[in-house]
Enzyme design. Structure first.
Site, PDB file in Angstrom:
ATOM      1  N   ASP A 171      51.713  36.835  48.645  1.00 49.96           N
ATOM      2  CA  ASP A 171      52.150  35.477  48.996  1.00 49.96           C
ATOM      3  C   ASP A 171      53.675  35.437  49.036  1.00 49.96           C
ATOM      4  O   ASP A 171      54.304  34.436  48.692  1.00 49.96           O
ATOM      5  CB  ASP A 171      51.602  34.443  48.003  1.00 49.96           C
TER       6      ASP A 171
ATOM      7  N   ASP B  79      51.874  38.513  39.927  1.00 54.22           N
ATOM      8  CA  ASP B  79      53.308  38.556  39.647  1.00 54.22           C
ATOM      9  C   ASP B  79      53.662  38.059  38.251  1.00 54.22           C
ATOM     10  O   ASP B  79      54.830  38.079  37.859  1.00 54.22           O
ATOM     11  CB  ASP B  79      54.082  37.756  40.696  1.00 54.22           C
ATOM     12  N   GLY B  80      52.667  37.587  37.498  1.00 56.15           N
ATOM     13  CA  GLY B  80      52.928  37.080  36.160  1.00 56.15           C
ATOM     14  C   GLY B  80      53.359  35.634  36.123  1.00 56.15           C
ATOM     15  O   GLY B  80      53.488  35.060  35.039  1.00 56.15           O
TER      16      GLY B  80
END
Length: 380
Positions: free
Chosen positions: A271, A246-247
């Site tokens: 997650d 997700d960065g």
């Protein structure tokens, strides 16, 4: 039903000029499009040159669509999670229960034990994350519930076995060998995570850990004098590791480096928590207030509290930001997670006899539709 005029990614590679024949919830065969004239009695859907991939598989999903499994351990929660997932190409998942009291663990076990049709709503089993974890690496987990499971509770989890519990996350330094042996014997994948262990502590229990929970996050880092948990995972090369693309949880360069080491043992997870797929701004996660802003979930101290990532966005990030080939990014969302929990005989591939779960994508990985258990649903 026949799906035609698509670019099929079969879990390994792309194949062209091929259609898929489905009956009920199974793949009957793939066949050359030149042979479709033999099947004029079948309903045929033209996918307009879209990508047809196996449905994505998320092995760590706390919640999405405004619900959280820890908050409401019920079939209704799972149905909402599944419905939300499908919009993002995810047709199978492990509802994930983070560190919580025994009562919640028992309730989740009873729910799945007694659900004969769980796969029909996308559920492949549970991921129990904790409570045998390290205080130093607890992340958003509630310290009040961190503990070593009792013998009776381990016996109860093992009695449900691999049908109900696919993964249990434990810190090696908090895991007793007798418990690990029992869980392994029950076919449950023990995953290393939320751990402050040294390399040597991992090495002493290496025979039990077959998975790793959100690589890099909540584990000791790789160092020159202390390889830590990350070094242990890299060194073994036979541990399947989930990674959150997700960065926020990991730099994309770190994911690229990890992929260079782990190759087909690295798979994508979200997650995700309740804001995923919604515009929620905050929520409560096992007693902690968590905020959602610009795709990031964090508590008042800035500690990450799950993610708002969805699977197709994770695949897109792997291609656009990590630089992985499209085929490899798709493998990390399909065949690799299937292998990581030993369901690759039914899921993760487009092959005869497999469950008819597909994601229908454009070239930007937007989800145009899905097939879930043989049922077609168009989104765009």
């Amino acid at each position: 039903m026949i799906l035609k005029n698509c670019r099929i990614f079969d879990g390994n590679s792309f194949i062209n000029d091929t259609a898929v024949l489905i009956e009920d919830d199974k793949i009957i065969k793939t066949l050359p499009e030149s042979e479709l004239s033999d099947y004029t009695d079948k309903e045929t859907i033209d996918l307009n040159n879209s990508v047809l991939s196996p449905g994505f598989i998320d092995l760590q999903l706390n919640g999405c669509g405004g619900v959280l499994f820890n908050d409401d351990i019920s079939r209704k929660t799972l149905e909402i999670m599944n419905e939300t997932n499908q919009k993002y190409g995810c047709t199978s998942f492990l509802p994930t229960l983070i560190t919580s009291p025994d009562e919640k663990i028992l309730k989740s076990l009873d729910l799945i034990d007694n659900m004969n049709d769980m796969e029909q709503i996308g559920v492949l089993g549970l991921h129990i994350e904790g409570p045998n974890i390290s205080l130093e690496k607890k992340g958003i987990h509630n310290a009040d519930y961190i503990r070593i499971l009792s013998d009776d509770m381990v016996d109860r989890i093992a009695s449900s076995g691999n049908k109900t519990v696919k993964i249990i996350t434990m810190a090696p330094e908090k895991a007793q060998p007798a418990h690990l042996e029992k869980l392994k014997g029950a076919g449950i994948h023990v995953s290393i995570g939320h751990t402050f262990a040294k390399y040597s502590e991992c090495e002493s229990k290496k025979d039990y850990f077959k998975n790793a929970t959100h690589l890099f996050n909540a584990m000791t880092e790789f160092g020159s004098r202390e390889p830590g948990v990350v070094g242990f995972i890299f060194d073994k090369k036979d541990i399947y590791a989930g990674v959150i693309a997700d960065g926020f949880h990991s730099d994309f360069a770190s994911i690229r480096i990890a992929h260079g080491v782990l190759q087909d043992k690295l798979y994508l997870v979200t997650d995700a928590v309740s804001p995923a797929g919604t515009d929620m701004k905050e929520f409560i996660f096992e007693g902690k207030r968590v905020f959602h802003e610009n795709g990031k979930c964090f508590d008042e101290n800035g500690t990450l509290g799950g993610s708002a990532l969805v699977m197709n966005a994770g695949v897109r990030n792997l291609v656009h930001h990590t630089g992985l080939p499209k085929e490899e990014a798709l493998r990390m969302a399909t065949s690799y997670p299937a292998k990581a929990i030993s369901v690759e005989d039914r899921y993760g591939f487009i092959k005869p006899g497999y469950v008819a779960d597909f994601a229908i994508l454009n070239d930007n990985f937007d989800v145009l539709g899905i097939v879930a258990k043989g049922k077609y649903k168009k989104f765009n």
